[in-house]
Write a protein that holds these residues in place. Structure first.
Motif, PDB file in Angstrom:
ATOM      1  N   VAL A 197      60.886  -9.215  43.100  1.00 11.46           N
ATOM      2  CA  VAL A 197      59.948  -8.320  42.398  1.00 11.46           C
ATOM      3  C   VAL A 197      60.380  -8.261  40.938  1.00 11.46           C
ATOM      4  O   VAL A 197      61.473  -7.793  40.632  1.00 11.46           O
ATOM      5  CB  VAL A 197      59.973  -6.907  43.022  1.00 11.46           C
ATOM      6  CG1 VAL A 197      58.907  -6.024  42.379  1.00 11.46           C
ATOM      7  CG2 VAL A 197      59.746  -6.972  44.529  1.00 11.46           C
ATOM      8  N   HIS A 198      59.542  -8.776  40.042  1.00 12.19           N
ATOM      9  CA  HIS A 198      59.987  -8.882  38.648  1.00 12.19           C
ATOM     10  C   HIS A 198      58.919  -8.568  37.614  1.00 12.19           C
ATOM     11  O   HIS A 198      59.170  -8.615  36.427  1.00 12.19           O
ATOM     12  CB  HIS A 198      60.532 -10.291  38.398  1.00 12.19           C
ATOM     13  CG  HIS A 198      59.658 -11.359  38.978  1.00 12.19           C
ATOM     14  ND1 HIS A 198      58.407 -11.643  38.481  1.00 12.19           N
ATOM     15  CD2 HIS A 198      59.832 -12.176  40.050  1.00 12.19           C
ATOM     16  CE1 HIS A 198      57.864 -12.599  39.213  1.00 12.19           C
ATOM     17  NE2 HIS A 198      58.685 -12.939  40.180  1.00 12.19           N
ATOM     18  N   ASP A 199      57.720  -8.225  38.056  1.00 10.95           N
ATOM     19  CA  ASP A 199      56.633  -8.010  37.098  1.00 10.95           C
ATOM     20  C   ASP A 199      56.663  -6.571  36.553  1.00 10.95           C
ATOM     21  O   ASP A 199      56.395  -5.619  37.291  1.00 10.95           O
ATOM     22  CB  ASP A 199      55.294  -8.271  37.813  1.00 10.95           C
ATOM     23  CG  ASP A 199      54.117  -8.046  36.888  1.00 10.95           C
ATOM     24  OD1 ASP A 199      54.332  -7.745  35.702  1.00 10.95           O
ATOM     25  OD2 ASP A 199      52.965  -8.170  37.374  1.00 10.95           O
ATOM     26  N   PRO A 200      56.999  -6.397  35.255  1.00  7.59           N
ATOM     27  CA  PRO A 200      57.094  -5.036  34.698  1.00  7.59           C
ATOM     28  C   PRO A 200      55.793  -4.250  34.843  1.00  7.59           C
ATOM     29  O   PRO A 200      55.823  -3.021  35.012  1.00  7.59           O
ATOM     30  CB  PRO A 200      57.400  -5.285  33.213  1.00  7.59           C
ATOM     31  CG  PRO A 200      57.955  -6.667  33.159  1.00  7.59           C
ATOM     32  CD  PRO A 200      57.299  -7.432  34.265  1.00  7.59           C
ATOM     33  N   ALA A 201      54.654  -4.945  34.791  1.00  8.48           N
ATOM     34  CA  ALA A 201      53.374  -4.237  34.937  1.00  8.48           C
ATOM     35  C   ALA A 201      53.265  -3.635  36.338  1.00  8.48           C
ATOM     36  O   ALA A 201      52.738  -2.539  36.521  1.00  8.48           O
ATOM     37  CB  ALA A 201      52.214  -5.192  34.669  1.00  8.48           C
ATOM     38  N   LEU A 202      53.789  -4.364  37.323  1.00  3.91           N
ATOM     39  CA  LEU A 202      53.753  -3.853  38.698  1.00  3.91           C
ATOM     40  C   LEU A 202      54.709  -2.663  38.854  1.00  3.91           C
ATOM     41  O   LEU A 202      54.395  -1.687  39.534  1.00  3.91           O
ATOM     42  CB  LEU A 202      54.114  -4.970  39.684  1.00  3.91           C
ATOM     43  CG  LEU A 202      53.865  -4.642  41.160  1.00  3.91           C
ATOM     44  CD1 LEU A 202      52.373  -4.506  41.440  1.00  3.91           C
ATOM     45  CD2 LEU A 202      54.471  -5.703  42.077  1.00  3.91           C
TER      46      LEU A 202
END
Ligand SMILES: [Zn+2]
Length: 379
Positions: free
Chosen positions: A176-181
């Motif tokens: 899990v790496h998406d800052p928006a998520l």
């Protein structure tokens, strides 16, 4: 990618109700009607009898039948003190939902649900007892304060994420790496030993923090070295989920219900829904571009969650872990069976041995491959 579902129109209150009234002989008075022995305000509110009194006042002010009619329910007289109509809690074509105006309670012969006004609001809106009270009269319940405290806790945990490299490292390790998520889901980190001081400085009492379960009896933070996901129902936070990044037991919730399905509002109108058991499964699927995902936070669905899947027509892709002891697969099969009984199309997605959706993506699986698994899913 899985296509976006058609809009099912969702709110069943708005449908045309009250057909089929000629078959009156079908509708005998149910012995459960008016004796909701399973329901006790005394138990829930022993410490706050004033609230119990307020509940009675509120129910006198808003009789159940009035509330139902305000929400477009149509009922026809079935006896001197009973009305019958289509059940707002489940799909049906023949009316089996009874309202007893003398006892101010309902009972549905179709889905077996029954109770009073508060119970109805809980079931129809997927709210907790306190939230239902607050939705009917914000002045009655202290829920608004509780929600505000949880919001502050979540904001605090969000800030911590940037200060503890081990937390970010764990998220990356789980793919899990998406800052928006992170922002969208409100993911944070509870280092432990810091929340109580912060919230107390914001003016919240030990008692409130204790009742919410944010701190334990000794006054220590309940969530310690855990990635934190807020669990929301509509606007309100109903609970927090904490995933240990250390050696402590992996999963932890605050006391109380885990609420309905995760982010259900986003998928409730989808004709195809992917159901996973963990929030890290959810996160990697969202990151991979699947928008029609929801999560049951474990393989056991509570009544609210199961009811949500059964609202309207849809296909549910049950995607639980393929673990060695087969428990995930057994749970998936049982759930698929229960859904089929309720007229919902269910498919059982088989991941490679030893995998859950999270590990599938972490170990190199991609959206195209996952889509193939969905395509191969068995009814
Ligand atoms: Zn029903």
């Amino acid at each position: 990618m899985v296509k976006r579902g058609r809009c099912a129109g969702s709110l069943r209150f708005s449908k045309n109700s009250g057909r089929c009234v000629s078959e009156k002989n079908l509708f005998v008075h149910h012995p459960c009607l008016g004796t909701p022995a399973w329901f006790s305000y005394a138990g829930l509110w022993r410490r706050k009898s004033a609230v119990g009194e307020n509940v009675e006042t509120l129910k006198r002010r808003t009789p159940l039948l009035d509330y139902l009619r305000q929400h477009n329910w149509t009922g026809h007289p079935a006896s001197r003190s009973e009305f019958v109509g289509l059940c707002p809690l489940h799909e049906e074509t023949r009316p089996s939902f009874y309202v007893n105006t003398r006892k101010d309670v309902f009972y549905c012969h179709g889905c077996g649900q029954g109770g009073d006004l508060i119970r109805f609001v809980q079931l129809s809106r997927g709210l907790s007892f306190r939230q239902s009270l607050a939705s009917l009269d914000p002045e009655i319940a202290p829920e608004a304060d509780f929600t505000a405290v949880l919001e502050q806790a979540v904001a605090f945990y969000r800030q911590q994420l940037d200060h503890y490299p081990e937390a970010m490292h764990y998220l990356h390790r789980r793919g899990v790496h998406d800052p928006a998520l992170f922002r969208e889901l409100g993911i944070g980190y509870a280092p432990g030993g810091t929340l109580r001081r912060y919230l107390t400085a914001q003016g919240h009492s030990f008692d409130v923090l204790r009742r919410l379960g944010l701190i334990n009896a000794r006054g220590a933070d309940a969530l310690y070295q855990r990635i934190v996901f807020p669990l929301r129902q509509g606007e309100h936070i109903v609970n927090l989920y904490g995933r240990s990044i250390g050696s402590a037991f992996a999963h932890r919730f605050l006391p109380g219900s885990k609420g309905g399905l995760y982010a259900w509002e986003k998928v409730r109108n989808c004709s195809e829904v992917i159901l996973v058991e963990g929030l890290f499964d959810y996160a990697v699927l969202r990151q991979a571009g699947f928008s029609n995902v929801t999560c049951s936070l474990g393989t056991h669905l509570n009544d609210t969650q199961f009811g949500q899947l059964c609202e309207g027509q849809r296909t549910v892709y049950v995607t639980f872990d393929v673990d060695q002891n087969q428990s995930g697969q057994q749970a998936a099969e049982q759930l698929a069976h229960r859904l089929v009984v309720r007229g919902i199309s269910a498919r059982h997605v088989l991941l490679p041995e030893g995998h859950d959706p999270n590990s599938f993506f972490v170990q190199g699986g991609n959206a195209h491959q996952f889509q193939s698994l969905l395509g191969a899913a068995q009814p």
